[in-house]
Design a protein around this motif. Structure first.
Motif, mmCIF file in Angstrom:
data_model
loop_
_atom_site.group_PDB
_atom_site.id
_atom_site.type_symbol
_atom_site.label_atom_id
_atom_site.label_comp_id
_atom_site.label_asym_id
_atom_site.label_seq_id
_atom_site.Cartn_x
_atom_site.Cartn_y
_atom_site.Cartn_z
ATOM 1 N N ILE A 3 38.137 -40.423 37.429
ATOM 2 C CA ILE A 3 37.444 -41.301 38.373
ATOM 3 C C ILE A 3 37.210 -40.587 39.695
ATOM 4 N N LEU A 105 33.276 -42.170 35.982
ATOM 5 C CA LEU A 105 32.933 -43.385 36.736
ATOM 6 C C LEU A 105 33.180 -43.148 38.214
ATOM 7 N N HIS A 107 34.084 -45.143 41.894
ATOM 8 C CA HIS A 107 34.528 -46.372 42.558
ATOM 9 C C HIS A 107 34.436 -46.141 44.061
ATOM 10 N N VAL A 129 31.290 -48.669 40.355
ATOM 11 C CA VAL A 129 32.083 -49.844 40.740
ATOM 12 C C VAL A 129 32.209 -49.812 42.256
ATOM 13 N N GLU A 399 41.707 -50.727 35.717
ATOM 14 C CA GLU A 399 41.430 -49.862 34.573
ATOM 15 C C GLU A 399 40.641 -50.619 33.511
ATOM 16 N N TYR A 402 37.097 -50.670 34.564
ATOM 17 C CA TYR A 402 36.485 -49.362 34.323
ATOM 18 C C TYR A 402 36.088 -49.208 32.852
#
Length: 421
Positions: A3, A105, A107, A129, A399, A402
């Motif tokens: 991440i 991903l 965030h 995110v 999580e 995700y």
């Protein structure tokens, strides 16, 4: 899973309560740590503010903080940071190229980071995110008369993120309502995940802990103590507490009480001197002690030394201080705004105040300080309530968010494939 977390305007390693560092810093560091302990590799990208920080800081296995040079180390206010968005994004891209990393991903935290995350999402073709932490429209609707209004530019940037992020993570259902009401967010894109507290660190301790904490602060055991922990800025309401204490002492000059104000100034106009002068003008300077921001390991003693912790903010997305104080078995008096009604159970673990008038706050403080059995019972209930909010639980839910975002992205990519591919 790897991440990329983005916290551009403030580092998770910065001392909370100073400058722009606050609950968001605690949130980013705590969730990143717990995710790393769950086997998720996390890199947090933040803007370098001094050369001695080092480019890459290994916090613990699976967690690194990457200090990206974007603009001068010092002298750049938060309001000027939008001028460095391109430089910051470029620094992130350069790091990724050099390290030959691929993230699954992104965030992003706060709107500045979100703008960078939005760009990187489209370059890397991974889900975004986003957690806003605060929103311009909400801050403007709750701001004090002396607060500067949040800009239309920020409001527009936040709208872009609401429209383009794959998932919006919020702390409370109230934040979901704010996103829908002010930004026309799609409720199905919003995931509610309550923050937590380090309930192993923040504990009531034994009686000797309270005695030691008070002795270190030079406060007698019989004196009633109200504590404020947070940044010294109008929006957090330290002036509300000072005026309420002045009102209490006006009613009863012989009242034996002290106030601890633990935090640093935040914002161009804020100074510790401003609040010390306010205390002096109210005639209570001899009852108030100002303390510099301190790490969580030392903050525990402040909560243990206090009979009550006050959170008079004009808005809070959640209110981590309220949970940390309650984890120490200390009741909280908080404003009935934002996520604080979720963090504090009115009449059970503390009191919620419906306005910011000194008289109303003086009534609430007196109600708890003058009723030892009720205050002690609230302290026990507060500890039990805080135990429901842990960073491990928050990370587990993050999580899951995700994984769902990645699965959705995988399905979308599969659907886009041409027939026969």
């Amino acid at each position: 899973m790897r991440i990329a977390m983005i916290s551009m305007h403030t580092s998770p390693l910065q001392q909370p309560g100073s400058g722009d560092a606050g609950g968001m810093n605690v949130y980013v560091l705590a969730t990143a740590r717990e995710l790393a302990r769950r086997g998720v590799e996390v890199d947090v990208f933040t803007r370098a503010t001094r050369p001695s920080q080092g480019h890459v800081v290994d916090v613990e296995p699976g967690l690194r903080v990457i200090n990206v040079v974007a603009g001068p180390y010092e002298g750049l206010s938060k309001e000027e940071l939008p001028t460095q968005l391109a430089a910051f994004a470029g620094g992130v891209l350069q790091f990724v190229r050099c390290e030959q990393i691929r993230y699954n991903l992104i965030h992003s935290h706060y709107w500045l980071s979100g703008q960078v995350g939005w760009l990187l999402r489209d370059l890397w073709h991974v889900p975004l995110v986003h957690t806003a932490h605060t929103l311009a429209a909400v801050k403007n609707s709750h701001r004090t008369p002396t607060d500067t209004q949040e800009s239309d530019a920020r409001r527009i940037c936040e709208q872009q993120l609401v429209d383009n992020a794959d998932v919006l993570v919020v702390n409370t259902p109230e934040e979901t309502n704010d996103l829908v009401r002010h930004y026309d967010a799609e409720p199905e894109k919003v995931a509610v995940i309550a923050p937590g507290a380090d309930v192993e660190l923040f504990t009531p301790g034994q009686q000797r802990n309270t005695e030691q904490a008070r002795r270190n602060l030079g406060i007698p055991m019989h004196t009633k103590v109200v504590a404020f922990v947070g940044r010294l800025q109008e929006f957090k309401g330290p002036q509300v507490l000072l005026r309420a204490v002045a009102e209490l002492l006006r009613r009863d000059p012989a009242r034996d009480m002290r106030v601890i104000m633990c935090g640093g100034p935040s914002g161009a106009q804020a100074t510790v001197e401003h609040y010390t002068e306010l205390a002096r003008s109210l005639g209570i300077c001899h009852r108030v002690r100002f303390l510099d921001p301190r790490p969580p390991e030392e903050l525990v003693a402040i909560f243990q030394a206090a009979d009550v912790v006050a959170v008079p903010s004009y808005n809070e997305s959640f209110g981590l201080v309220a949970i940390e104080a309650q984890a120490c078995g200390t009741p909280v008096i908080a404003a009935r705004v934002g996520g604080l009604p979720m963090a504090v159970l009115d009449g059970e673990t503390g009191l919620l105040v419906h306005d910011h008038e000194p008289e109303t706050w003086a009534d609430a403080i007196a109600e708890l300080l003058d009723d030892d059995p009720t205050r002690i019972a609230m302290g026990v209930a507060a500890r039990e309530h805080a135990a429901h909010f842990t960073w491990a639980q928050a990370a587990e839910k993050l999580e899951s968010v995700y994984v769902e975002a990645l699965e959705f992205e995988l399905n979308v990519c599969h659907d886009r494939k041409p027939e026969g591919a």
